[in-house]
Write a protein that holds these residues in place. Structure first.
Motif, PDB file in Angstrom:
ATOM      1  N   ALA A  20     -33.965 -24.309  33.165  1.00 15.64           N
ATOM      2  CA  ALA A  20     -33.450 -24.056  31.818  1.00 15.64           C
ATOM      3  C   ALA A  20     -33.454 -22.571  31.483  1.00 15.64           C
ATOM      4  CB  ALA A  20     -34.285 -24.832  30.802  1.00 15.64           C
ATOM      5  N   PRO A  21     -32.383 -22.051  30.852  1.00 13.99           N
ATOM      6  CA  PRO A  21     -32.316 -20.607  30.556  1.00 13.99           C
ATOM      7  C   PRO A  21     -33.528 -20.075  29.816  1.00 13.99           C
ATOM      8  CG  PRO A  21     -30.198 -21.640  30.152  1.00 13.99           C
ATOM      9  CD  PRO A  21     -31.155 -22.760  30.460  1.00 13.99           C
ATOM     10  N   ALA A  22     -34.102 -20.855  28.926  1.00 12.45           N
ATOM     11  CA  ALA A  22     -35.263 -20.369  28.171  1.00 12.45           C
ATOM     12  C   ALA A  22     -36.476 -20.180  29.063  1.00 12.45           C
ATOM     13  CB  ALA A  22     -35.589 -21.343  27.035  1.00 12.45           C
ATOM     14  N   PRO A  38     -34.811 -17.187  32.666  1.00 12.54           N
ATOM     15  CA  PRO A  38     -33.654 -16.381  32.274  1.00 12.54           C
ATOM     16  C   PRO A  38     -33.055 -15.572  33.417  1.00 12.54           C
ATOM     17  CG  PRO A  38     -35.703 -15.437  31.427  1.00 12.54           C
ATOM     18  CD  PRO A  38     -36.047 -16.789  31.965  1.00 12.54           C
ATOM     19  N   TRP A  50     -29.637 -16.627  34.761  1.00 15.06           N
ATOM     20  CA  TRP A  50     -28.513 -16.711  33.835  1.00 15.06           C
ATOM     21  C   TRP A  50     -28.213 -15.312  33.305  1.00 15.06           C
ATOM     22  CZ3 TRP A  50     -26.631 -21.624  33.820  1.00 15.06           C
ATOM     23  CH2 TRP A  50     -27.506 -22.631  34.225  1.00 15.06           C
ATOM     24  N   THR A  86     -26.486 -26.886  30.868  1.00 10.30           N
ATOM     25  CA  THR A  86     -26.846 -26.173  29.648  1.00 10.30           C
ATOM     26  C   THR A  86     -25.614 -25.941  28.770  1.00 10.30           C
ATOM     27  OG1 THR A  86     -27.955 -24.226  28.739  1.00 10.30           O
ATOM     28  CG2 THR A  86     -26.566 -23.886  30.666  1.00 10.30           C
ATOM     29  N   ALA A 100     -26.121 -23.401  26.347  1.00  9.64           N
ATOM     30  CA  ALA A 100     -26.624 -22.203  25.660  1.00  9.64           C
ATOM     31  C   ALA A 100     -25.472 -21.245  25.339  1.00  9.64           C
ATOM     32  CB  ALA A 100     -27.659 -21.504  26.530  1.00  9.64           C
ATOM     33  N   GLY A 101     -25.510 -20.678  24.136  1.00  8.66           N
ATOM     34  CA  GLY A 101     -24.430 -19.816  23.694  1.00  8.66           C
ATOM     35  C   GLY A 101     -24.238 -18.593  24.563  1.00  8.66           C
ATOM     36  N   ARG A 143     -22.341 -19.500  27.671  1.00  9.27           N
ATOM     37  CA  ARG A 143     -20.922 -19.705  27.360  1.00  9.27           C
ATOM     38  C   ARG A 143     -20.214 -18.362  27.196  1.00  9.27           C
ATOM     39  NH1 ARG A 143     -21.598 -21.782  22.861  1.00  9.27           N
ATOM     40  NH2 ARG A 143     -20.802 -20.136  21.501  1.00  9.27           N
ATOM     41  N   ARG A 180     -17.310 -27.145  25.740  1.00 13.05           N
ATOM     42  CA  ARG A 180     -18.467 -28.011  25.564  1.00 13.05           C
ATOM     43  C   ARG A 180     -18.008 -29.461  25.748  1.00 13.05           C
ATOM     44  NH1 ARG A 180     -19.268 -24.858  20.763  1.00 13.05           N
ATOM     45  NH2 ARG A 180     -21.031 -23.428  20.908  1.00 13.05           N
ATOM     46  N   LYS A 213     -29.373 -35.071  26.519  1.00 16.45           N
ATOM     47  CA  LYS A 213     -28.771 -33.756  26.287  1.00 16.45           C
ATOM     48  C   LYS A 213     -27.397 -33.957  25.651  1.00 16.45           C
ATOM     49  CE  LYS A 213     -31.267 -31.411  29.990  1.00 16.45           C
ATOM     50  NZ  LYS A 213     -31.195 -30.649  31.249  1.00 16.45           N
TER      51      LYS A 213
END
Length: 633
Positions: free
Chosen positions: A183-185, A188, A191, A213, A215-216, A219, A231, A238
């Motif tokens: 996950a990006p969080a 990081p 990504w 994901t 995540a903005g 995108r 999206r 999810k």
């Protein structure tokens, strides 16, 4: 990308890998460093199918592929290999029988063999492919690892190391992306804008992507690089995920194999011919002496490498080519009988203090996992090494095995002329003229006799190996041993003891003094083995002189032949070299053959671009003209 393009990513030092640290929660592996599971706890295969297979429209695209299609998937985060197993299984079910899937995946923290097997135990539907992957899963060394699976319909290329760096070193045309880092969080580093730029550089027009994901910043980062991003509903809990396409209209790629002519039937020629034949090429191999009659013709050769603590392009080639040679031998089930040799390990003894320090540094470097290199143990000199997967084999049998293919014809003819035409090459042998789409020159130092190749920086090194008759005591030897010379277990009742190394003597006739030198080297380095063989009364049964071909920088010349008279950065279309393998022909030629075949077929290249440039024949002309970049060896 141009075949000699320089990337800033070359600054990566190919540091030792840190394997994945996993906490097992029931049957789910969780990455300890990122506190994230490798796949859905509910249904991992279903998640992969929804996110990556359907997110890239793979069922429809695979089914619609034309004959001889080539489809390339690239992935961030190989992990347990679940996405690969799902995609490969779908491809084998839906794609034409002659289509090939290239699956390229980066992984900074690869799973150990044990953790991979534990993860795969939960997916019985993939059992055959899991077993094949487990058999060929590479040692955890940094760099590129090319594996052929699924009856050669699946090429898996694992890029062990940082994803942005490794993709920066890749030459490929990607049709679909699986963006599957943690996950990006939580991770990081997977990504980043640098990585998004690599996606754009490597994408074919209209290439698709999918990721779990939404995540903005992901995108926006993809959109900034030319991807159309949407999206769509996610999997399970999810709510959303991202899919999209790179700019342009996508068209499937397909191979158009033609006729290849290979000059030379030794190790370099046989591996090159087999790599092309397995891709559908019709291959003619020309050698007036027959199969493996020159430097490849010794009774036995050793499958080994020379380990180093420094990850230079040269040393990385020695490591990568050794591992790749082991993959080829396993894939071809060779050696398959006692007279072919055996992969029972190779001992490497340091002949002096300098080699002792070098070998100890390699052991301490972290670049050589224990399944590749370990201390030889008690009873051997300090810093002696064991390569447990290495061994010895009969080179001529190996060449014959490789050339035994319905698409390969071997002719006892000498190539005299080589002329470029509008559509390929015209090759004259004195007996006839052959038209070929591509030509691979694999005849060692004799390559300089062909028109336009006088500039090749080659050395011919005379070597004489002695054949001693086995005794009752020596018949018990099971491992090849390298020291200042080498010794092999018996084949046909004979041991190879050798070999001399003479740069200045080109006499092809065997010399009694060289046999005495070989026996004296054995006595100095392995006195107990010398005694088992009979000591000074050891029974000499024969000898053989061969000439190693070596380049001035000790690396092979493997790749396109440059236009030496015009622009050395521009290759001559359809003309390749695989020469100057020195005394490591068994080890180095399979990877060079894979490289040449990949270039000829416009496939993802199996080595990083720094190594590609280090092997390129053009490197010598560029150096002479003082145009070489600082990083070139």
């Amino acid at each position: 990308m141009h075949w000699l393009t320089i990337q800033d990513a070359f600054l990566d030092d190919f540091a030792p890998l840190q394997p994945a640290r996993i906490d097992w929660q029931d049957t789910t592996p969780v990455a300890r460093d990122f506190d994230d599971p490798y796949f859905s706890r509910d249904d991992g295969p279903a998640e992969t199918t929804h996110v990556f297979l359907h997110g890239n429209q793979l069922p429809e695209r695979f089914a619609a592929l034309p004959p001889r299609a080539r489809f390339v998937i690239a992935e961030t985060g190989f992990g347990t290999g679940l996405n690969f197993l799902c995609a490969a299984t779908l491809f084998l079910q839906q794609a034409p029988a002659d289509a090939v899937l290239h699956f390229v995946s980066a992984e900074k923290h690869p799973l150990t063999h044990a953790d991979l097997a534990r993860a795969h135990a939960g997916w019985p539907a993939f059992a055959p492919l899991c077993a094949e992957l487990a058999r060929h899963y590479p040692a955890l060394t940094p760099g590129f690892h090319r594996l052929w699976l699924g009856n050669r319909r699946i090429a898996l290329t694992l890029l062990f190391g940082d994803a942005a760096v490794r993709f920066g070193q890749l030459q490929a045309r990607v049709d679909a992306w699986f963006l599957d880092g943690f996950a990006p969080a939580r991770n990081p580093g997977m990504w980043t804008d640098d990585l998004f730029r690599q996606f754009a550089r490597l994408s074919a027009p209209g290439a698709s992507f999918a990721t779990f994901t939404a995540a903005g910043f992901v995108r926006r980062g993809l959109a900034a690089q030319g991807f159309d991003v949407a999206r769509v509903p996610g999997f399970g809990r999810k709510r959303e995920m991202l899919t999209g396409h790179f700019l342009g209209g996508w068209q499937p790629a397909h191979s158009t194999p033609g006729h290849a002519l290979v000059i030379g039937a030794g190790l370099a020629g046989a591996t090159s011919a087999r790599a092309l034949a397995e891709r559908g090429w019709q291959v003619t191999v020309c050698d007036p002496a027959g199969i493996a009659q020159h430097a490849s013709g010794n009774l036995a050769g050793v499958v080994y490498t020379t380990p180093s603590a420094h990850a230079t392009p040269q040393n990385r080639f020695y490591q990568s080519s050794y591992l790749h040679a082991l993959h080829w031998l396993a894939r071809h089930d060779f050696p398959s009988q006692p007279d072919d040799g055996a992969l029972t390990g190779v001992l490497q003894l340091p002949p002096d203090a300098r080699h002792r320090d070098k070998q100890q540094a390699a052991l301490d470097s972290g670049l050589w996992p224990a399944d590749v290199l370990r201390p030889a143990g008690s009873g051997w000199p300090d810093a002696s090494l064991l390569m447990p997967a290495g061994g010895y084999l009969r080179p001529q049998r190996w060449c014959e095995h490789l050339l035994r293919h319905p698409h390969i014809t071997v002719l006892p003819e000498a190539v005299e002329t080589l002329t470029a035409t509008q559509t390929g090459w015209q090759v004259g042998t004195g007996h006839r003229t052959h038209d070929a789409d591509i030509v691979i020159i694999a005849n060692a130092a004799d390559a300089t006799r062909l028109a336009g190749l006088h500039w090749l920086p080659l050395k011919r090194i005379r070597g004489q190996v002695s054949y001693y008759r086995a005794t009752e005591a020596s018949q018990r030897w099971s491992q090849a041993i390298c020291h200042s010379g080498y010794l092999t277990p018996a084949l046909d009742g004979l041991h190879c003891v050798g070999a001399t190394f003479d740069l200045h003597q080109l006499e092809a006739t065997p010399r009694d003094g060289d046999d005495a030198r070989n026996l004296a080297e054995l006595a100095a380095n392995l006195p107990a083995y010398h005694a088992d063989l009979g000591g000074a009364d050891a029974a000499l049964a024969g000898h053989r002189v061969g000439f190693r071909c070596q380049s001035t920088d000790f690396l092979p010349l493997a790749g396109p032949v440059p236009d030496a008279c015009a622009n050395p950065s521009t290759p001559q279309p359809g003309l390749y070299l695989s020469i100057a393998h020195g005394s490591r022909g068994i080890t180095g030629t399979p990877l060079c053959a894979e490289l040449i075949a990949a270039l000829a077929n416009d496939e993802p290249v199996p080595v990083d671009q720094e190594m590609l440039a280090a092997l390129a024949p053009a490197r010598f002309i560029l150096r002479q003209r003082k145009k070489q970049p600082e990083w070139m060896p």
